[in-house]
Design an enzyme around this catalytic site. Structure first.
Site, PDB file in Angstrom:
ATOM      1  N   ARG A  49      31.036 -30.705 -26.983  1.00 53.06           N
ATOM      2  CA  ARG A  49      31.643 -31.827 -26.259  1.00 53.06           C
ATOM      3  C   ARG A  49      31.146 -33.167 -26.810  1.00 53.06           C
ATOM      4  O   ARG A  49      31.899 -34.132 -26.913  1.00 53.06           O
ATOM      5  CB  ARG A  49      31.319 -31.713 -24.763  1.00 53.06           C
ATOM      6  CG  ARG A  49      32.231 -30.756 -23.983  1.00 53.06           C
ATOM      7  CD  ARG A  49      31.684 -30.465 -22.607  1.00 53.06           C
ATOM      8  NE  ARG A  49      30.672 -29.410 -22.654  1.00 53.06           N
ATOM      9  CZ  ARG A  49      29.725 -29.256 -21.747  1.00 53.06           C
ATOM     10  NH1 ARG A  49      29.631 -30.104 -20.728  1.00 53.06           N
ATOM     11  NH2 ARG A  49      28.857 -28.284 -21.853  1.00 53.06           N
TER      12      ARG A  49
ATOM     13  N   GLU B 127      26.852 -29.480 -27.015  1.00 52.96           N
ATOM     14  CA  GLU B 127      26.921 -30.136 -28.330  1.00 52.96           C
ATOM     15  C   GLU B 127      28.364 -30.270 -28.809  1.00 52.96           C
ATOM     16  O   GLU B 127      28.745 -31.278 -29.400  1.00 52.96           O
ATOM     17  CB  GLU B 127      26.100 -29.361 -29.366  1.00 52.96           C
ATOM     18  CG  GLU B 127      26.111 -30.036 -30.736  1.00 52.96           C
ATOM     19  CD  GLU B 127      25.232 -29.322 -31.750  1.00 52.96           C
ATOM     20  OE1 GLU B 127      25.556 -29.408 -32.954  1.00 52.96           O
ATOM     21  OE2 GLU B 127      24.226 -28.701 -31.354  1.00 52.96           O
TER      22      GLU B 127
END
Length: 281
Positions: free
Chosen positions: A62, A60
């Site tokens: 990234r 999440e």
């Protein structure tokens, strides 16, 4: 394992994701890296029942950084997994991150434990952790919520006045949430170390009737006095009892027996003082 490019708008976060907060500065730094080099590691997602969107399993942070970097689609690995498998995978990934808040670890562990009906030992074996570590993290959920939210994970020297997992372990030794809150305030205001906190909590447990008096004093003063241990501590307690005894409030029938006992006590004190001095010399 096949990697597919998926539009970022078709990807949604998992509301049960163990990680609840992200450092904005760190996120911006990752976004800048993605602008320069692209998103090197794909995120992992699972298809949702609508057939259009995907829910994040891992990555999440990234995904958020990729959006800040202006990417419209990102590489993803699609997995067909159930809820328990998702939670386990998220938890294992996040446990490897030092910056995951301890309270988020605790909540995720509790969710996994309940969903799979595991004991602490079974949970520890599944995650490759010690049972003691599991107990400590789950214990954070027993603290008042405002304290649990403030506990930080540190690998080096913690910032002064912060509440670490070591501080939290000491707080958990107190049964009274009000006492836990007052000690937590003292940790922050007087910048107590975990060792000082443990000593303060030990004093509160040894002399619960003096809790208000102890917490009203500077911790440094309390800890200096708390150096007394063993028989000396018992003598101190009795001395304080005598100091607080209101003779004028006693029934007349209690006075003579008390006088006799105090006179005998004086003899015992004189004898023990003589014995102690002989040993010291």
């Amino acid at each position: 394992m096949e990697v597919q490019l998926i539009p970022v708008e078709k990807i949604v976060e998992d509301p049960d994701q163990p990680r609840k907060g992200y450092d904005e500065e760190s996120l911006q730094g990752l976004a800048e890296s993605i602008r320069r080099y692209g998103l090197i590691n794909p995120i992992t997602v699972r298809p949702l029942p609508d057939g259009e969107t995907y829910q994040i399993i891992t990555g999440e942070r990234r995904w958020r950084a990729a959006q800040l970097a202006g990417l419209t689609q990102i590489p993803c690995i699609i997995k067909q997994v159930d809820y328990d498998a998702v939670l386990t995978e998220q938890l294992i990934e996040n446990l490897q991150r030092e910056d995951l808040a301890p309270i988020d670890k605790a909540r995720a562990l509790k969710a996994l434990k309940q969903s799979r009906r595991l004991t602490n030992r079974e949970l520890a074996q599944m995650l490759g952790l010690s049972e003691r570590t599991i107990s400590i993290w789950l214990g954070l959920l027993e603290l008042p919520e405002e304290i649990g939210e403030q506990v930080i994970a540190v690998s080096g020297r913690p910032p002064a006045g912060s509440i670490t997992e070591s501080h939290a372990r000491s707080l958990l030794e107190l049964d009274d949430p009000e006492l836990q809150t007052r000690v937590a305030e003292k940790i922050r205001e007087e910048e107590l170390t975990s060792e000082e906190t443990a000593a303060l909590v030990r004093t509160l447990r040894e002399e619960p009737e003096r809790a208000d008096e102890i917490l009203e004093q500077p911790a440094e003063q309390v800890l200096a006095a708390a150096e007394v241990r063993g028989p000396a501590l018992e003598v101190r307690r009795f001395r304080r009892y005598l100091e607080g005894l209101d003779v004028s409030a006693l029934h007349p029938s209690h006075l003579q027996p008390l006088e006799e006992e105090l006179e005998l006590l004086l003899e015992v004190i004189a004898e023990q003082l003589q014995n102690i001095r002989a040993e010291v010399e």
